[in-house]
Motif scaffolding. Structure first.
Motif, mmCIF file in Angstrom:
data_model
loop_
_atom_site.group_PDB
_atom_site.id
_atom_site.type_symbol
_atom_site.label_atom_id
_atom_site.label_comp_id
_atom_site.label_asym_id
_atom_site.label_seq_id
_atom_site.Cartn_x
_atom_site.Cartn_y
_atom_site.Cartn_z
ATOM 1 N N ALA A 196 -7.809 4.251 4.130
ATOM 2 C CA ALA A 196 -8.423 3.109 4.829
ATOM 3 C C ALA A 196 -9.140 2.193 3.839
ATOM 4 O O ALA A 196 -9.116 0.958 3.989
ATOM 5 N N ALA A 197 -9.771 2.787 2.826
ATOM 6 C CA ALA A 197 -10.477 1.965 1.831
ATOM 7 C C ALA A 197 -9.499 1.076 1.087
ATOM 8 O O ALA A 197 -9.825 -0.072 0.748
ATOM 9 N N ARG A 198 -8.303 1.586 0.825
ATOM 10 C CA ARG A 198 -7.294 0.772 0.139
ATOM 11 C C ARG A 198 -6.863 -0.399 1.019
ATOM 12 O O ARG A 198 -6.689 -1.522 0.549
ATOM 13 N N VAL A 199 -6.678 -0.124 2.319
ATOM 14 C CA VAL A 199 -6.305 -1.206 3.243
ATOM 15 C C VAL A 199 -7.419 -2.252 3.294
ATOM 16 O O VAL A 199 -7.169 -3.466 3.239
ATOM 17 N N ALA A 200 -8.656 -1.782 3.363
ATOM 18 C CA ALA A 200 -9.791 -2.719 3.452
ATOM 19 C C ALA A 200 -9.897 -3.557 2.184
ATOM 20 O O ALA A 200 -10.195 -4.754 2.245
ATOM 21 N N ALA A 201 -9.639 -2.913 1.030
ATOM 22 C CA ALA A 201 -9.725 -3.656 -0.238
ATOM 23 C C ALA A 201 -8.641 -4.727 -0.320
ATOM 24 O O ALA A 201 -8.849 -5.807 -0.875
ATOM 25 N N ALA A 202 -7.473 -4.420 0.268
ATOM 26 C CA ALA A 202 -6.368 -5.378 0.228
ATOM 27 C C ALA A 202 -6.559 -6.496 1.254
ATOM 28 O O ALA A 202 -5.956 -7.567 1.121
ATOM 29 N N HIS A 203 -7.370 -6.236 2.279
ATOM 30 C CA HIS A 203 -7.605 -7.228 3.339
ATOM 31 C C HIS A 203 -9.106 -7.390 3.561
ATOM 32 O O HIS A 203 -9.645 -6.921 4.577
ATOM 33 N N PRO A 204 -9.783 -8.051 2.632
ATOM 34 C CA PRO A 204 -11.255 -8.133 2.720
ATOM 35 C C PRO A 204 -11.757 -8.863 3.968
ATOM 36 O O PRO A 204 -12.919 -8.686 4.346
ATOM 37 N N GLU A 205 -10.885 -9.652 4.627
ATOM 38 C CA GLU A 205 -11.308 -10.319 5.867
ATOM 39 C C GLU A 205 -10.907 -9.517 7.103
ATOM 40 O O GLU A 205 -11.139 -9.949 8.235
ATOM 41 N N GLY A 206 -10.296 -8.369 6.896
ATOM 42 C CA GLY A 206 -9.776 -7.590 8.016
ATOM 43 C C GLY A 206 -10.861 -6.834 8.765
ATOM 44 O O GLY A 206 -12.021 -6.763 8.351
ATOM 45 N N THR A 207 -10.446 -6.203 9.880
ATOM 46 C CA THR A 207 -11.393 -5.500 10.744
ATOM 47 C C THR A 207 -12.089 -4.346 10.025
ATOM 48 O O THR A 207 -13.305 -4.160 10.157
ATOM 49 N N LEU A 208 -11.321 -3.558 9.262
ATOM 50 C CA LEU A 208 -11.915 -2.394 8.588
ATOM 51 C C LEU A 208 -13.009 -2.827 7.616
ATOM 52 O O LEU A 208 -14.089 -2.243 7.578
#
Ligand code: ZN
Length: 315
Positions: A196-208
């Protein structure tokens, strides 16, 4: 001393690397009162023993008969000596049960923490009535407590059930044990949080990233995001369900339980992953094996200390 026939009570302690919890429990497995403190890791074993003694003093009443302590590692059942705790250095050789008996005057018994949680769920929770059941905790790590043929499976040094370190993947981030490909390395709450941290790092404006709000993204954030329909979080849980499913099918093939009870933080997301896990089970379970229920622990975080107390009731 209580009057003859009066309800006996027991203290269950759940010694964790982060939290130390204790409860006064009656013979039916109901919690009378409970307390938790942060484990004094920096103070070492002596400081933590003092914490346990303080909790016991706070919990006990006139009906208290004995103490059970669930520990995250290996122990000698006969002597009550700790043999080693991966999460808490410096405990090897500590005569923990004797120390607590000397200070409290009550009998004390050690139990593996996952086995203690299995006892709690078996006697007073979601495993009640089963002769064959497996408790699996999906949390920082993965552990299991196993009941087969109406008996607990403990193994030498209480170490049976380390299913979290069965190899299940060809590649992974390093496991807590330092190896690659363990079930724990791909399916624990830690592993889910890492993805999840990788997804959040790739999408800094995302929900996570928004939910985590500057703190490290954890498995719990994935659950929150998934419950509001976030596609990225749902994809993470779909992947988590596949990894969980592989291990749960292995458990069914090895132990043939009537039911699997899941505890730990990730079990709170079980409803979101049930379909994904069921798909893996359909694909991989051998013919002739029934599709057994996979249910969340009904005692929640209390399984371990309730089970440790009920273990003490057998003394
Ligand atoms: Zn491992």
């Amino acid at each position: 001393m209580p009057a003859p026939g009066a309800s006996r009570r027991f203290i269950g302690v759940d010694l964790g690397g982060t939290q130390l919890r204790a409860a006064l429990v009656n013979e039916a497995g109901s919690v009378v009162r409970a307390q938790r403190v942060l484990t004094d890791r920096a103070g070492g074993p002596e400081a933590v023993v003092a914490q346990i003694e303080a909790l016991v003093a706070e919990m006990r009443d006139d009906a208290t008969q004995a103490i059970g302590i669930g520990i995250p590692g290996a122990f000698d059942a006969a002597s009550g000596v700790v043999l080693g705790l991966p999460a808490l250095p410096g405990w090897a050789g500590l005569a923990l049960a004797a120390r607590i008996t000397a200070s409290s005057g009550l009998a004390c018994v050690l139990e593996n923490d996952a086995t203690a949680a299995a006892i709690g769920e078996w006697r007073a929770g979601a495993g009640r009535g089963c002769d064959h059941f497996v408790y699996v905790t999906i949390s920082t790590g993965i552990g299991a407590g196993i009941v087969v043929d109406g008996r607990l499976l403990r193994g030498a040094r209480g170490q049976a059930g380390e299913i979290g370190h069965c190899r299940i993947a060809d590649a992974s981030d390093p496991c807590s044990c330092g190896r690659i490909g363990c079930w724990e390395a791909v399916a624990s709450g830690t592993a889910l949080g890492r993805r999840a941290a990788r997804v959040a790092a790739a999408h800094p404006e995302g929900t996570l990233a928004r939910l985590a709000h500057g703190v490290p993204v954890r498995a719990a954030h994935v659950g929150t995001a998934a419950r509001i329909g976030d596609a990225g979080a749902l994809a993470l849980l779909a992947e988590e369900a596949v990894w969980l499913g592989y291990g749960l099918v292995n458990i069914q093939h090895i132990y043939a339980p009537e039911r699997i009870v899941m505890g730990g933080g990730v079990s709170q997301l079980l409803d979101l992953m049930a379909d994904g896990i069921a798909a893996v089970v359909r694909e991989r379970l051998l013919p002739g094996f029934p599709h057994v229920p996979i249910v969340a622990a009904s005692l929640g975080d209390d399984s371990g200390m309730v089970g440790a107390a009920l273990r003490a009731s057998e003394l």
